[in-house]
Write an enzyme that holds these catalytic residues in place. Structure first.
Site, PDB file in Angstrom:
ATOM      1  N   HIS A 136      48.002  42.195  46.942  1.00 26.83           N
ATOM      2  CA  HIS A 136      48.117  40.755  46.711  1.00 26.83           C
ATOM      3  C   HIS A 136      47.829  40.052  48.020  1.00 26.83           C
ATOM      4  O   HIS A 136      48.175  40.551  49.086  1.00 26.83           O
ATOM      5  CB  HIS A 136      49.547  40.416  46.235  1.00 26.83           C
ATOM      6  CG  HIS A 136      49.651  39.078  45.612  1.00 26.83           C
ATOM      7  ND1 HIS A 136      49.821  37.933  46.357  1.00 26.83           N
ATOM      8  CD2 HIS A 136      49.597  38.699  44.310  1.00 26.83           C
ATOM      9  CE1 HIS A 136      49.866  36.908  45.532  1.00 26.83           C
ATOM     10  NE2 HIS A 136      49.729  37.336  44.301  1.00 26.83           N
ATOM     11  N   HIS A 191      41.752  37.768  39.699  1.00 26.84           N
ATOM     12  CA  HIS A 191      42.886  36.848  39.504  1.00 26.84           C
ATOM     13  C   HIS A 191      43.483  37.138  38.127  1.00 26.84           C
ATOM     14  O   HIS A 191      44.130  38.165  37.945  1.00 26.84           O
ATOM     15  CB  HIS A 191      42.378  35.413  39.681  1.00 26.84           C
ATOM     16  CG  HIS A 191      43.420  34.347  39.737  1.00 26.84           C
ATOM     17  ND1 HIS A 191      44.732  34.586  39.981  1.00 26.84           N
ATOM     18  CD2 HIS A 191      43.322  32.990  39.569  1.00 26.84           C
ATOM     19  CE1 HIS A 191      45.414  33.451  39.963  1.00 26.84           C
ATOM     20  NE2 HIS A 191      44.583  32.461  39.707  1.00 26.84           N
ATOM     21  N   ASP A 234      50.479  42.027  37.575  1.00 25.04           N
ATOM     22  CA  ASP A 234      49.597  42.478  36.508  1.00 25.04           C
ATOM     23  C   ASP A 234      49.686  43.962  36.211  1.00 25.04           C
ATOM     24  O   ASP A 234      49.089  44.432  35.242  1.00 25.04           O
ATOM     25  CB  ASP A 234      48.136  42.149  36.877  1.00 25.04           C
ATOM     26  CG  ASP A 234      47.891  40.667  36.789  1.00 25.04           C
ATOM     27  OD1 ASP A 234      48.364  40.063  35.822  1.00 25.04           O
ATOM     28  OD2 ASP A 234      47.239  40.120  37.697  1.00 25.04           O
TER      29      ASP A 234
END
Ligand code: ACO
Length: 428
Positions: free
Chosen positions: A306, A267, A362
Protein backbone atom coordinates in the site's frame (compact mmCIF):
# COMPACT_ATOMS: atom_id res chain seq x y z
CA UNK A 1 11.71 27.78 21.10
CA UNK A 2 13.09 26.62 17.74
CA UNK A 3 11.72 28.64 14.87
CA UNK A 4 9.09 26.93 12.68
CA UNK A 5 11.01 27.63 9.50
CA UNK A 6 13.22 25.89 7.01
CA UNK A 7 16.48 27.52 5.91
CA UNK A 8 17.56 26.74 2.38
CA UNK A 9 20.86 27.74 0.80
CA UNK A 10 20.87 27.74 -2.99
CA UNK A 11 24.41 26.64 -3.87
CA UNK A 12 23.99 28.02 -7.39
CA UNK A 13 23.78 31.59 -6.09
CA UNK A 14 24.86 31.32 -2.45
CA UNK A 15 21.56 32.97 -1.44
CA UNK A 16 19.77 31.88 1.72
CA UNK A 17 16.00 31.61 2.09
CA UNK A 18 13.83 31.11 5.14
CA UNK A 19 10.57 29.29 4.48
CA UNK A 20 7.75 28.93 7.03
CA UNK A 21 6.69 25.46 8.17
CA UNK A 22 3.00 25.15 9.07
CA UNK A 23 1.40 21.91 10.29
CA UNK A 24 4.54 20.04 9.24
CA UNK A 25 4.37 21.32 5.66
CA UNK A 26 6.12 23.92 3.55
CA UNK A 27 4.21 25.60 0.73
CA UNK A 28 5.49 24.50 -2.67
CA UNK A 29 4.80 28.05 -3.93
CA UNK A 30 7.31 29.37 -1.36
CA UNK A 31 10.01 27.50 -3.26
CA UNK A 32 9.34 29.59 -6.35
CA UNK A 33 11.20 32.57 -4.88
CA UNK A 34 14.41 30.48 -5.13
CA UNK A 35 15.70 31.45 -8.55
CA UNK A 36 18.85 32.13 -10.54
CA UNK A 37 17.21 34.31 -13.18
CA UNK A 38 13.93 36.24 -13.04
CA UNK A 39 11.73 33.41 -14.37
CA UNK A 40 13.26 30.08 -13.30
CA UNK A 41 11.90 29.65 -9.75
CA UNK A 42 12.25 26.17 -8.27
CA UNK A 43 9.30 23.79 -8.49
CA UNK A 44 8.86 20.57 -6.53
CA UNK A 45 8.88 17.44 -8.72
CA UNK A 46 6.69 14.68 -7.29
CA UNK A 47 5.12 12.21 -9.73
CA UNK A 48 2.45 10.18 -7.96
CA UNK A 49 2.33 12.72 -5.10
CA UNK A 50 4.74 10.63 -3.02
CA UNK A 51 5.37 13.50 -0.60
CA UNK A 52 2.97 16.22 -1.61
CA UNK A 53 -0.10 17.19 0.41
CA UNK A 54 -2.71 18.39 -2.07
CA UNK A 55 -5.05 19.71 0.62
CA UNK A 56 -5.74 20.20 4.30
CA UNK A 57 -8.44 17.82 5.48
CA UNK A 58 -10.39 17.05 8.64
CA UNK A 59 -12.11 13.88 7.48
CA UNK A 60 -9.93 10.77 7.63
CA UNK A 61 -6.65 10.14 9.40
CA UNK A 62 -4.31 7.32 8.38
CA UNK A 63 -1.06 6.48 10.15
CA UNK A 64 0.50 4.06 7.72
CA UNK A 65 3.42 3.07 9.94
CA UNK A 66 1.19 2.18 12.86
CA UNK A 67 -1.57 0.66 10.70
CA UNK A 68 -4.15 3.12 12.06
CA UNK A 69 -7.29 4.51 10.43
CA UNK A 70 -9.79 6.98 11.91
CA UNK A 71 -12.90 8.64 10.48
CA UNK A 72 -13.42 12.10 12.01
CA UNK A 73 -11.27 10.94 14.95
CA UNK A 74 -13.09 7.65 15.62
CA UNK A 75 -10.97 4.48 15.27
CA UNK A 76 -12.15 2.24 12.43
CA UNK A 77 -12.29 -0.77 14.77
CA UNK A 78 -14.94 0.95 16.95
CA UNK A 79 -16.95 2.16 13.99
CA UNK A 80 -16.91 -1.26 12.31
CA UNK A 81 -18.06 -2.91 15.52
CA UNK A 82 -20.70 -0.42 16.65
CA UNK A 83 -21.93 1.63 13.70
CA UNK A 84 -23.76 1.09 10.43
CA UNK A 85 -22.76 2.22 6.97
CA UNK A 86 -25.40 4.95 6.80
CA UNK A 87 -24.42 6.34 10.21
CA UNK A 88 -20.76 6.22 9.15
CA UNK A 89 -21.57 8.04 5.91
CA UNK A 90 -23.29 10.77 7.96
CA UNK A 91 -20.25 11.04 10.24
CA UNK A 92 -17.89 11.30 7.28
CA UNK A 93 -20.05 13.88 5.51
CA UNK A 94 -21.08 16.09 8.40
CA UNK A 95 -18.25 15.61 10.88
CA UNK A 96 -20.23 14.30 13.90
CA UNK A 97 -22.14 11.17 14.79
CA UNK A 98 -25.84 11.88 14.23
CA UNK A 99 -28.38 12.19 17.04
CA UNK A 100 -31.36 9.83 16.84
CA UNK A 101 -33.60 12.31 14.93
CA UNK A 102 -30.71 13.31 12.65
CA UNK A 103 -30.06 9.66 11.79
CA UNK A 104 -33.76 9.02 11.19
CA UNK A 105 -34.01 12.01 8.84
CA UNK A 106 -30.80 11.08 7.03
CA UNK A 107 -31.88 7.45 6.60
CA UNK A 108 -35.29 8.58 5.33
CA UNK A 109 -33.76 10.95 2.78
CA UNK A 110 -31.26 8.41 1.49
CA UNK A 111 -33.88 5.66 1.36
CA UNK A 112 -36.41 7.75 -0.57
CA UNK A 113 -34.12 8.69 -3.44
CA UNK A 114 -33.20 5.18 -4.53
CA UNK A 115 -35.38 4.93 -7.64
CA UNK A 116 -33.75 5.96 -10.90
CA UNK A 117 -35.41 7.56 -13.92
CA UNK A 118 -36.74 4.94 -16.33
CA UNK A 119 -34.61 6.45 -19.10
CA UNK A 120 -31.49 5.35 -17.21
CA UNK A 121 -32.83 1.81 -17.54
CA UNK A 122 -33.03 2.34 -21.29
CA UNK A 123 -29.44 3.55 -21.24
CA UNK A 124 -28.40 0.37 -19.40
CA UNK A 125 -30.30 -1.72 -21.96
CA UNK A 126 -28.05 -0.27 -24.64
CA UNK A 127 -24.97 -1.97 -23.19
CA UNK A 128 -23.79 -5.38 -24.41
CA UNK A 129 -24.90 -8.30 -22.23
CA UNK A 130 -21.27 -8.83 -21.18
CA UNK A 131 -20.49 -5.14 -20.48
CA UNK A 132 -18.38 -4.71 -17.36
CA UNK A 133 -20.69 -3.36 -14.62
CA UNK A 134 -18.08 -0.78 -13.63
CA UNK A 135 -18.22 0.64 -17.17
CA UNK A 136 -22.01 0.80 -16.84
CA UNK A 137 -21.77 2.45 -13.41
CA UNK A 138 -19.26 5.09 -14.58
CA UNK A 139 -21.50 5.95 -17.56
CA UNK A 140 -24.83 5.98 -15.74
CA UNK A 141 -23.69 7.97 -12.72
CA UNK A 142 -22.19 10.54 -15.11
CA UNK A 143 -25.48 10.53 -17.05
CA UNK A 144 -27.40 11.45 -13.89
CA UNK A 145 -26.06 14.99 -14.24
CA UNK A 146 -28.33 15.40 -17.27
CA UNK A 147 -31.38 14.39 -15.18
CA UNK A 148 -30.57 16.85 -12.38
CA UNK A 149 -29.31 20.04 -14.05
CA UNK A 150 -29.66 21.92 -10.73
CA UNK A 151 -26.65 19.85 -9.57
CA UNK A 152 -24.56 22.52 -11.29
CA UNK A 153 -25.37 24.87 -8.40
CA UNK A 154 -22.48 23.54 -6.39
CA UNK A 155 -22.30 26.55 -4.05
CA UNK A 156 -25.96 26.18 -3.05
CA UNK A 157 -26.16 24.20 0.21
CA UNK A 158 -29.58 22.72 -0.53
CA UNK A 159 -28.60 21.63 -4.04
CA UNK A 160 -25.47 19.97 -2.61
CA UNK A 161 -27.53 18.12 0.04
CA UNK A 162 -30.05 16.91 -2.56
CA UNK A 163 -27.31 15.52 -4.80
CA UNK A 164 -25.69 13.90 -1.76
CA UNK A 165 -28.92 12.01 -0.93
CA UNK A 166 -29.37 11.06 -4.56
CA UNK A 167 -25.83 9.88 -5.13
CA UNK A 168 -25.61 7.76 -1.97
CA UNK A 169 -29.06 6.39 -2.63
CA UNK A 170 -28.80 5.70 -6.35
CA UNK A 171 -25.32 4.17 -6.53
CA UNK A 172 -26.62 0.79 -5.23
CA UNK A 173 -29.55 0.92 -7.68
CA UNK A 174 -27.33 1.68 -10.69
CA UNK A 175 -24.91 -1.05 -9.58
CA UNK A 176 -27.57 -3.70 -9.03
CA UNK A 177 -29.23 -2.87 -12.34
CA UNK A 178 -25.86 -3.22 -14.10
CA UNK A 179 -25.51 -6.66 -12.51
CA UNK A 180 -29.03 -7.80 -13.44
CA UNK A 181 -28.46 -6.58 -17.00
CA UNK A 182 -25.41 -8.85 -17.30
CA UNK A 183 -27.58 -11.82 -16.31
CA UNK A 184 -30.50 -10.83 -18.52
CA UNK A 185 -32.70 -10.68 -15.43
CA UNK A 186 -35.51 -8.17 -14.91
CA UNK A 187 -34.48 -5.28 -12.69
CA UNK A 188 -35.46 -5.62 -9.05
CA UNK A 189 -36.73 -2.30 -7.69
CA UNK A 190 -35.68 -0.83 -4.35
CA UNK A 191 -37.52 -1.98 -1.22
CA UNK A 192 -37.71 0.90 1.26
CA UNK A 193 -38.52 -1.44 4.18
CA UNK A 194 -34.99 -2.83 4.08
CA UNK A 195 -31.68 -1.44 5.32
CA UNK A 196 -29.20 0.15 2.89
CA UNK A 197 -27.28 -3.10 2.39
CA UNK A 198 -30.39 -5.29 2.80
CA UNK A 199 -32.05 -3.38 -0.03
CA UNK A 200 -28.91 -3.67 -2.16
CA UNK A 201 -28.95 -7.46 -1.69
CA UNK A 202 -32.66 -7.36 -2.62
CA UNK A 203 -31.93 -5.48 -5.85
CA UNK A 204 -29.13 -7.94 -6.68
CA UNK A 205 -30.68 -11.26 -5.80
CA UNK A 206 -34.50 -11.08 -5.61
CA UNK A 207 -36.12 -13.62 -7.88
CA UNK A 208 -39.81 -14.59 -7.80
CA UNK A 209 -40.42 -14.26 -4.06
CA UNK A 210 -42.87 -11.53 -3.09
CA UNK A 211 -40.55 -10.08 -0.46
CA UNK A 212 -36.80 -10.58 -0.36
CA UNK A 213 -35.37 -11.31 3.09
CA UNK A 214 -31.62 -10.72 3.29
CA UNK A 215 -29.63 -13.13 5.46
CA UNK A 216 -28.82 -11.03 8.57
CA UNK A 217 -25.19 -12.24 8.74
CA UNK A 218 -24.55 -11.40 5.08
CA UNK A 219 -26.39 -8.08 5.38
CA UNK A 220 -24.24 -7.07 8.37
CA UNK A 221 -21.05 -8.38 6.70
CA UNK A 222 -21.74 -6.22 3.66
CA UNK A 223 -22.50 -3.26 5.92
CA UNK A 224 -19.12 -3.68 7.67
CA UNK A 225 -17.35 -3.94 4.30
CA UNK A 226 -19.10 -0.74 3.24
CA UNK A 227 -17.97 0.98 6.47
CA UNK A 228 -14.37 -0.08 5.82
CA UNK A 229 -14.47 1.31 2.28
CA UNK A 230 -16.25 4.59 3.06
CA UNK A 231 -13.21 6.86 2.94
CA UNK A 232 -9.45 6.65 2.86
CA UNK A 233 -8.18 10.23 2.66
CA UNK A 234 -6.32 11.23 -0.51
CA UNK A 235 -6.35 7.94 -2.45
CA UNK A 236 -6.29 7.87 -6.25
CA UNK A 237 -10.05 8.10 -6.82
CA UNK A 238 -10.58 10.76 -4.14
CA UNK A 239 -7.80 12.77 -5.70
CA UNK A 240 -9.64 12.39 -9.03
CA UNK A 241 -12.87 13.58 -7.35
CA UNK A 242 -11.17 16.64 -5.91
CA UNK A 243 -9.17 17.37 -9.04
CA UNK A 244 -12.13 17.09 -11.45
CA UNK A 245 -14.41 18.82 -8.91
CA UNK A 246 -11.97 21.73 -8.72
CA UNK A 247 -13.14 22.74 -12.22
CA UNK A 248 -16.54 23.33 -10.47
CA UNK A 249 -18.28 20.65 -12.50
CA UNK A 250 -21.43 19.02 -11.01
CA UNK A 251 -20.90 16.18 -8.49
CA UNK A 252 -22.30 13.42 -10.79
CA UNK A 253 -19.59 14.13 -13.36
CA UNK A 254 -16.94 14.27 -10.64
CA UNK A 255 -18.15 10.98 -9.13
CA UNK A 256 -18.01 9.40 -12.61
CA UNK A 257 -14.35 10.50 -12.82
CA UNK A 258 -13.62 9.15 -9.34
CA UNK A 259 -15.31 5.84 -10.17
CA UNK A 260 -13.24 5.63 -13.37
CA UNK A 261 -10.09 6.03 -11.27
CA UNK A 262 -11.33 3.29 -8.97
CA UNK A 263 -11.74 0.92 -11.92
CA UNK A 264 -7.98 0.43 -12.36
CA UNK A 265 -6.25 -2.74 -11.06
CA UNK A 266 -3.87 -0.80 -8.82
CA UNK A 267 -6.78 0.71 -6.93
CA UNK A 268 -10.37 -0.62 -6.83
CA UNK A 269 -9.68 -3.45 -9.23
CA UNK A 270 -7.21 -5.09 -6.86
CA UNK A 271 -9.58 -7.55 -5.18
CA UNK A 272 -10.64 -8.86 -8.58
CA UNK A 273 -6.94 -9.27 -9.38
CA UNK A 274 -6.45 -11.09 -6.04
CA UNK A 275 -9.05 -13.71 -6.92
CA UNK A 276 -7.65 -14.18 -10.42
CA UNK A 277 -4.23 -14.63 -8.84
CA UNK A 278 -5.54 -17.19 -6.31
CA UNK A 279 -7.25 -19.14 -9.08
CA UNK A 280 -4.10 -19.03 -11.20
CA UNK A 281 -2.03 -20.39 -8.30
CA UNK A 282 -4.63 -23.15 -8.00
CA UNK A 283 -3.43 -24.96 -4.86
CA UNK A 284 -1.66 -24.40 -1.56
CA UNK A 285 1.31 -26.46 -2.76
CA UNK A 286 2.06 -23.99 -5.57
CA UNK A 287 2.27 -20.92 -3.34
CA UNK A 288 6.07 -21.03 -2.79
CA UNK A 289 6.68 -21.27 -6.51
CA UNK A 290 4.39 -18.27 -7.10
CA UNK A 291 6.14 -16.17 -4.43
CA UNK A 292 9.47 -17.01 -6.07
CA UNK A 293 8.16 -15.65 -9.40
CA UNK A 294 6.93 -12.43 -7.76
CA UNK A 295 10.32 -11.92 -6.12
CA UNK A 296 11.93 -12.49 -9.52
CA UNK A 297 9.92 -9.53 -10.88
CA UNK A 298 7.19 -11.58 -12.61
CA UNK A 299 4.07 -9.73 -11.51
CA UNK A 300 2.99 -8.63 -8.05
CA UNK A 301 1.40 -10.25 -5.09
CA UNK A 302 -2.00 -8.63 -5.51
CA UNK A 303 -3.70 -7.47 -2.31
CA UNK A 304 -0.32 -6.80 -0.78
CA UNK A 305 1.40 -3.47 -0.32
CA UNK A 306 0.00 0.00 0.00
CA UNK A 307 1.22 3.49 -0.72
CA UNK A 308 0.48 4.59 2.85
CA UNK A 309 0.32 1.48 5.05
CA UNK A 310 3.74 0.14 5.87
CA UNK A 311 2.12 -2.16 8.43
CA UNK A 312 -0.90 -4.50 8.43
CA UNK A 313 -3.86 -2.59 6.94
CA UNK A 314 -6.32 -2.31 9.90
CA UNK A 315 -9.21 -2.91 7.49
CA UNK A 316 -7.69 -6.24 6.40
CA UNK A 317 -7.72 -7.43 10.04
CA UNK A 318 -11.43 -6.64 10.40
CA UNK A 319 -12.24 -8.19 7.03
CA UNK A 320 -10.53 -11.44 8.04
CA UNK A 321 -12.94 -11.72 10.99
CA UNK A 322 -15.92 -10.91 8.77
CA UNK A 323 -14.78 -13.62 6.36
CA UNK A 324 -15.04 -16.26 9.09
CA UNK A 325 -18.63 -15.19 9.88
CA UNK A 326 -19.62 -15.21 6.20
CA UNK A 327 -18.04 -18.62 5.54
CA UNK A 328 -20.08 -20.08 8.42
CA UNK A 329 -23.19 -19.21 6.40
CA UNK A 330 -21.98 -19.78 2.84
CA UNK A 331 -19.43 -22.55 3.41
CA UNK A 332 -15.66 -22.04 3.30
CA UNK A 333 -14.30 -20.52 0.11
CA UNK A 334 -11.78 -23.08 -1.23
CA UNK A 335 -9.43 -20.26 -2.26
CA UNK A 336 -9.09 -19.20 1.39
CA UNK A 337 -6.43 -21.85 2.09
CA UNK A 338 -4.30 -20.52 -0.75
CA UNK A 339 -4.73 -16.95 0.55
CA UNK A 340 -3.78 -17.93 4.12
CA UNK A 341 -0.70 -19.77 2.88
CA UNK A 342 0.31 -16.80 0.71
CA UNK A 343 -0.04 -14.47 3.68
CA UNK A 344 1.90 -16.83 5.97
CA UNK A 345 4.83 -17.21 3.57
CA UNK A 346 4.92 -13.55 2.51
CA UNK A 347 4.92 -12.26 6.08
CA UNK A 348 7.98 -14.39 6.84
CA UNK A 349 9.81 -13.59 3.63
CA UNK A 350 12.73 -11.15 3.59
CA UNK A 351 11.58 -9.54 0.28
CA UNK A 352 8.18 -8.54 1.68
CA UNK A 353 9.48 -7.67 5.16
CA UNK A 354 12.14 -5.32 3.79
CA UNK A 355 9.64 -3.52 1.56
CA UNK A 356 7.01 -3.45 4.34
CA UNK A 357 4.43 -5.23 2.21
CA UNK A 358 1.43 -6.43 4.21
CA UNK A 359 -2.06 -7.56 3.20
CA UNK A 360 -4.27 -4.62 2.28
CA UNK A 361 -8.06 -4.20 2.37
CA UNK A 362 -8.43 -6.11 -0.90
CA UNK A 363 -6.66 -9.31 0.05
CA UNK A 364 -9.70 -10.96 1.67
CA UNK A 365 -12.67 -8.86 0.51
CA UNK A 366 -12.89 -10.62 -2.86
CA UNK A 367 -13.15 -14.02 -1.16
CA UNK A 368 -16.12 -12.75 0.86
CA UNK A 369 -17.87 -11.24 -2.13
CA UNK A 370 -17.35 -14.42 -4.14
CA UNK A 371 -18.81 -16.53 -1.34
CA UNK A 372 -21.85 -14.24 -1.26
CA UNK A 373 -22.44 -15.13 -4.91
CA UNK A 374 -21.06 -11.97 -6.49
CA UNK A 375 -18.99 -12.22 -9.66
CA UNK A 376 -15.54 -10.64 -9.84
CA UNK A 377 -16.72 -7.96 -12.24
CA UNK A 378 -18.85 -6.55 -9.43
CA UNK A 379 -15.96 -6.07 -6.99
CA UNK A 380 -14.93 -2.54 -8.00
CA UNK A 381 -18.62 -1.63 -8.04
CA UNK A 382 -18.91 -2.86 -4.45
CA UNK A 383 -16.07 -0.51 -3.60
CA UNK A 384 -17.53 2.48 -5.46
CA UNK A 385 -20.89 2.35 -3.65
CA UNK A 386 -19.58 3.02 -0.12
CA UNK A 387 -16.70 5.24 -1.27
CA UNK A 388 -19.28 7.65 -2.68
CA UNK A 389 -19.81 9.12 0.82
CA UNK A 390 -16.07 9.76 1.14
CA UNK A 391 -15.86 11.26 -2.35
CA UNK A 392 -18.71 13.67 -1.65
CA UNK A 393 -17.33 14.68 1.78
CA UNK A 394 -13.90 15.36 0.26
CA UNK A 395 -15.42 17.22 -2.70
CA UNK A 396 -17.47 19.45 -0.40
CA UNK A 397 -14.47 20.11 1.82
CA UNK A 398 -12.50 21.10 -1.28
CA UNK A 399 -15.27 23.43 -2.53
CA UNK A 400 -15.50 25.25 0.80
CA UNK A 401 -11.75 25.53 1.36
CA UNK A 402 -10.58 29.06 0.47
CA UNK A 403 -7.05 27.70 -0.16
CA UNK A 404 -8.24 25.46 -2.99
CA UNK A 405 -7.99 26.40 -6.64
CA UNK A 406 -8.42 24.73 -10.01
CA UNK A 407 -6.10 21.68 -9.85
CA UNK A 408 -3.47 22.28 -12.44
CA UNK A 409 -0.01 20.85 -11.72
CA UNK A 410 3.20 22.13 -13.18
CA UNK A 411 5.58 20.05 -15.28
CA UNK A 412 9.31 19.84 -15.75
CA UNK A 413 9.60 20.29 -19.50
CA UNK A 414 12.34 18.20 -21.14
CA UNK A 415 11.19 18.29 -24.76
CA UNK A 416 12.55 20.02 -27.85
CA UNK A 417 13.34 23.74 -27.89
CA UNK A 418 11.75 26.04 -30.50
CA UNK A 419 12.01 24.73 -34.04
CA UNK A 420 10.65 25.71 -37.44
CA UNK A 421 7.63 23.86 -38.88
CA UNK A 422 8.76 21.36 -41.54
CA UNK A 423 6.54 21.01 -44.66
CA UNK A 424 5.46 17.43 -45.50
CA UNK A 425 7.74 17.05 -48.57
CA UNK A 426 10.82 18.03 -46.52
CA UNK A 427 10.25 15.53 -43.68
CA UNK A 428 12.50 12.51 -43.34
N1 ACO B 1 4.04 -7.52 -4.76
C1 ACO B 1 5.39 -7.55 -4.93
N2 ACO B 1 6.20 -6.49 -4.82
C2 ACO B 1 5.62 -5.33 -4.54
C3 ACO B 1 4.23 -5.20 -4.32
C4 ACO B 1 3.44 -6.36 -4.44
N3 ACO B 1 2.12 -6.32 -4.25
N4 ACO B 1 3.92 -3.92 -4.03
C5 ACO B 1 5.08 -3.24 -4.06
N5 ACO B 1 6.10 -4.10 -4.36
C6 ACO B 1 7.53 -3.78 -4.42
C7 ACO B 1 7.87 -3.04 -5.71
O1 ACO B 1 8.26 -3.93 -6.73
C8 ACO B 1 9.01 -2.16 -5.24
O2 ACO B 1 10.16 -2.97 -5.13
P1 ACO B 1 11.60 -2.36 -5.52
O3 ACO B 1 11.86 -1.30 -4.49
O4 ACO B 1 12.52 -3.51 -5.46
O5 ACO B 1 11.44 -1.78 -6.90
C9 ACO B 1 8.60 -1.76 -3.82
O6 ACO B 1 7.78 -2.85 -3.36
C10 ACO B 1 7.84 -0.47 -3.73
O7 ACO B 1 6.74 -0.54 -4.65
P2 ACO B 1 6.09 0.72 -5.35
O8 ACO B 1 5.32 0.25 -6.54
O9 ACO B 1 7.10 1.78 -5.55
O10 ACO B 1 5.10 1.20 -4.21
P3 ACO B 1 3.79 2.06 -4.40
O11 ACO B 1 3.55 2.74 -3.11
O12 ACO B 1 3.85 2.91 -5.62
O13 ACO B 1 2.69 0.93 -4.66
C11 ACO B 1 0.74 -0.30 -4.66
C12 ACO B 1 1.56 0.75 -3.93
C13 ACO B 1 0.38 0.21 -6.07
C14 ACO B 1 -0.57 -0.53 -3.90
C15 ACO B 1 1.56 -1.61 -4.75
O14 ACO B 1 1.91 -2.08 -3.48
C16 ACO B 1 0.83 -2.70 -5.55
O15 ACO B 1 0.90 -2.71 -6.78
N6 ACO B 1 0.12 -3.64 -4.86
C17 ACO B 1 -0.64 -4.64 -5.52
C18 ACO B 1 -1.95 -4.04 -5.98
C19 ACO B 1 -2.91 -3.82 -4.84
O16 ACO B 1 -3.09 -4.68 -3.97
N7 ACO B 1 -3.57 -2.64 -4.85
C20 ACO B 1 -4.57 -2.30 -3.84
C21 ACO B 1 -4.10 -1.16 -3.02
S1 ACO B 1 -5.28 -0.82 -1.76
C22 ACO B 1 -6.45 0.08 -2.53
O17 ACO B 1 -6.28 0.73 -3.52
C23 ACO B 1 -7.77 0.02 -1.97
Amino acid sequence: MASETLTIIDNRTGKQYEIPIKNGAVKATDLFQIKVTEDDGIVSYDPGFMNTASCQSRITYVDGDKGMLRYRGYPIEQIAEKSTYLETAYLILYGELPTKPQLAEWTHNVTYHSIIHENIKKLIDGFHHDAHPMGILVSTVGALSTFYPEAKKIFDVKARRDQTYRLISKMPTLSAFAYRHSLGLPFSYPDNDLSYTGNFLNMLFKMTELKYQPHPVLERALDILFILHADHEQNCSTNAMRSVGSSQVDPYSAVAAAAAALYGPLHGGANEAVLRMLMEIGSKGKVSEFIKKVKGGEGRLMGFGHRVYKNYDPRAKIIKEVADQVFEVTGRNPLLDIALELERIALEDEYFIRRKLYPNVDFYSGLIYQSMGLPMDMFPVLFAIPRTSGWIAQWEEMLLDPDQKLARPKQVYLGAGTREYVPMDKRK
